[in-house]
Write a protein that holds these residues in place. Structure first.
Motif, short mmCIF file in Angstrom:
data_model
loop_
_atom_site.label_atom_id
_atom_site.label_comp_id
_atom_site.label_asym_id
_atom_site.label_seq_id
_atom_site.Cartn_x
_atom_site.Cartn_y
_atom_site.Cartn_z
N ASP A 106 30.05 -25.84 166.67
CA ASP A 106 29.05 -26.75 166.11
C ASP A 106 28.36 -27.55 167.22
O ASP A 106 27.13 -27.66 167.25
CB ASP A 106 29.73 -27.70 165.11
CG ASP A 106 28.71 -28.49 164.30
OD1 ASP A 106 27.66 -27.92 163.95
OD2 ASP A 106 28.95 -29.69 164.04
N TYR A 107 29.15 -28.09 168.13
CA TYR A 107 28.57 -28.80 169.30
C TYR A 107 27.63 -27.87 170.06
O TYR A 107 26.51 -28.22 170.41
CB TYR A 107 29.67 -29.22 170.27
CG TYR A 107 30.42 -30.48 169.95
CD1 TYR A 107 29.76 -31.66 169.57
CD2 TYR A 107 31.82 -30.53 170.06
CE1 TYR A 107 30.46 -32.83 169.30
CE2 TYR A 107 32.53 -31.69 169.80
CZ TYR A 107 31.85 -32.84 169.42
OH TYR A 107 32.55 -33.99 169.16
N LEU A 108 28.13 -26.66 170.31
CA LEU A 108 27.40 -25.70 171.13
C LEU A 108 26.06 -25.31 170.49
O LEU A 108 25.01 -25.36 171.13
CB LEU A 108 28.29 -24.46 171.32
CG LEU A 108 27.85 -23.35 172.28
CD1 LEU A 108 29.08 -22.54 172.69
CD2 LEU A 108 26.84 -22.40 171.69
N MET A 109 26.11 -24.95 169.21
CA MET A 109 24.89 -24.50 168.54
C MET A 109 23.89 -25.65 168.35
O MET A 109 22.68 -25.44 168.43
CB MET A 109 25.22 -23.82 167.21
CG MET A 109 26.07 -22.57 167.34
SD MET A 109 25.36 -21.26 168.38
CE MET A 109 24.64 -20.19 167.14
N THR A 110 24.40 -26.85 168.12
CA THR A 110 23.51 -28.00 167.99
C THR A 110 22.84 -28.27 169.34
O THR A 110 21.64 -28.53 169.42
CB THR A 110 24.30 -29.25 167.53
OG1 THR A 110 24.95 -28.94 166.30
CG2 THR A 110 23.39 -30.45 167.32
N TRP A 111 23.63 -28.17 170.40
CA TRP A 111 23.10 -28.37 171.76
C TRP A 111 22.04 -27.31 172.09
O TRP A 111 20.96 -27.64 172.58
CB TRP A 111 24.26 -28.31 172.77
CG TRP A 111 23.78 -28.41 174.19
CD1 TRP A 111 23.46 -29.54 174.89
CD2 TRP A 111 23.53 -27.31 175.09
NE1 TRP A 111 23.04 -29.22 176.15
CE2 TRP A 111 23.07 -27.85 176.31
CE3 TRP A 111 23.66 -25.94 174.97
CZ2 TRP A 111 22.74 -27.07 177.41
CZ3 TRP A 111 23.32 -25.14 176.07
CH2 TRP A 111 22.87 -25.71 177.27
N VAL A 112 22.34 -26.05 171.79
CA VAL A 112 21.37 -24.97 172.07
C VAL A 112 20.08 -25.22 171.29
O VAL A 112 18.98 -25.12 171.81
CB VAL A 112 21.93 -23.57 171.73
CG1 VAL A 112 20.83 -22.50 171.85
CG2 VAL A 112 23.09 -23.21 172.66
N GLN A 113 20.25 -25.58 170.03
CA GLN A 113 19.08 -25.81 169.20
C GLN A 113 18.19 -26.93 169.76
O GLN A 113 16.97 -26.82 169.77
CB GLN A 113 19.53 -26.17 167.79
CG GLN A 113 18.41 -26.05 166.79
CD GLN A 113 18.96 -26.11 165.39
OE1 GLN A 113 19.96 -26.79 165.14
NE2 GLN A 113 18.34 -25.42 164.49
N ASP A 114 18.83 -27.98 170.25
CA ASP A 114 18.07 -29.08 170.86
C ASP A 114 17.29 -28.60 172.09
O ASP A 114 16.15 -29.01 172.30
CB ASP A 114 19.01 -30.23 171.28
CG ASP A 114 19.55 -30.98 170.06
OD1 ASP A 114 18.98 -30.82 168.96
OD2 ASP A 114 20.54 -31.72 170.21
N GLN A 115 17.91 -27.72 172.88
CA GLN A 115 17.21 -27.17 174.05
C GLN A 115 16.00 -26.32 173.60
O GLN A 115 14.92 -26.43 174.14
CB GLN A 115 18.13 -26.27 174.90
CG GLN A 115 19.47 -26.86 175.27
CD GLN A 115 19.36 -28.05 176.19
OE1 GLN A 115 18.75 -27.98 177.24
NE2 GLN A 115 19.92 -29.17 175.78
N LEU A 116 16.24 -25.46 172.60
CA LEU A 116 15.18 -24.55 172.15
C LEU A 116 14.02 -25.32 171.52
O LEU A 116 12.87 -24.88 171.58
CB LEU A 116 15.72 -23.54 171.12
CG LEU A 116 16.83 -22.60 171.59
CD1 LEU A 116 17.23 -21.66 170.47
CD2 LEU A 116 16.42 -21.78 172.81
N ASP A 117 14.32 -26.47 170.91
CA ASP A 117 13.28 -27.27 170.26
C ASP A 117 12.51 -28.16 171.24
O ASP A 117 11.52 -28.78 170.88
CB ASP A 117 13.89 -28.16 169.17
CG ASP A 117 14.30 -27.35 167.94
OD1 ASP A 117 13.78 -26.21 167.78
OD2 ASP A 117 15.13 -27.84 167.15
N ASP A 118 13.01 -28.23 172.47
CA ASP A 118 12.39 -29.10 173.47
C ASP A 118 11.20 -28.38 174.11
O ASP A 118 11.37 -27.45 174.89
CB ASP A 118 13.44 -29.46 174.53
CG ASP A 118 12.91 -30.44 175.56
OD1 ASP A 118 11.68 -30.58 175.68
OD2 ASP A 118 13.74 -31.07 176.26
#
Length: 216
Positions: free
Chosen positions: A116-128
């Motif tokens: 959950d941490y990992l996918m939330t973190w990746v998603q934040d990067q992709l949305d940036d």
């Protein structure tokens, strides 16, 4: 916002990341899908002629995020705080979470929490938009390649966890062909552009060699 614990029944574990239709990246994604359809994965991962490497890596990183999202989404009910109290890929590999900003010192946590941490973190990067610009002509940042490498290295850990801890469930769900194809595509891609250190791939080295030898 953590998406995992609210909707465990949903088939995607996180909202799918969409590439805007009509954009150049959308065209690249369509190209990738078309070559994938030919069945030759080695060819499908190659940089299309005249295309920008950063853009190609960005499009495929988003695509792998979506694929892993869906694959993990189908087995969340088997991956629990109890069954997977640590985030591991077999007995020899355990992962601790840190993102460098909110959590600076690596913490030991359960697999569902880690993912959950990992996918939330990746998603934040992709949305940036400063890291993953979706508009044509907006340049990629100088550190783009190192960001992409970190994302892919971490996404690999989800595959490693699924293979080591949940492969029986994957077989029960009759999803092993889907998982194997997705993982093979991922591995050929990171090998083509040298995006993940060989040591990081160690938990699935035997499988990687097997997938590669079938394709030579």
């Amino acid at each position: 916002m953590s998406f995992l614990f609210g909707s465990r029944s949903s088939k995607t574990f996180k909202p799918k990341k969409n590439i805007p239709e009509g954009s150049h990246q959308y065209e690249l994604l369509k190209h990738a899908e078309a070559t994938l359809g030919s069945g030759n994965l080695r060819q499908a991962v190659m940089l299309p002629e005249g295309e920008d490497l950063n853009e190609w890596i960005a499009v495929n990183t988003v695509d792998f995020f979506n694929q892993i999202n869906m694959l993990y989404g189908t087995i969340t009910e088997f991956c629990t705080e109890v069954s997977c109290a640590v985030m591991s890929a077999g007995p020899r590999y355990e992962y601790h979470w840190a993102d460098g900003t909110n959590i600076k010192k690596p913490i030991k946590c359960s697999a569902p929490k880690y993912i959950d941490y990992l996918m939330t973190w990746v998603q934040d990067q992709l949305d940036d938009e400063t890291l993953f610009p979706s508009k044509i002509g907006v340049p990629f940042p100088k550190n783009f390649m190192s960001v992409a490498k970190t994302i892919l290295k971490r996404l690999f850990r989800v595959y490693a966890h699924i293979y080591h801890q949940h492969f029986d469930s994957v077989i029960q769900l009759q999803e092993e062909a889907h998982l194997n194809t997705s993982f093979k595509h991922f591995i050929f891609f990171v090998q083509e552009f040298n995006l993940i250190d060989r040591r990081e791939l160690a938990p699935l080295q035997d499988l990687i060699e097997k997938l590669g030898s079938k394709d030579r």
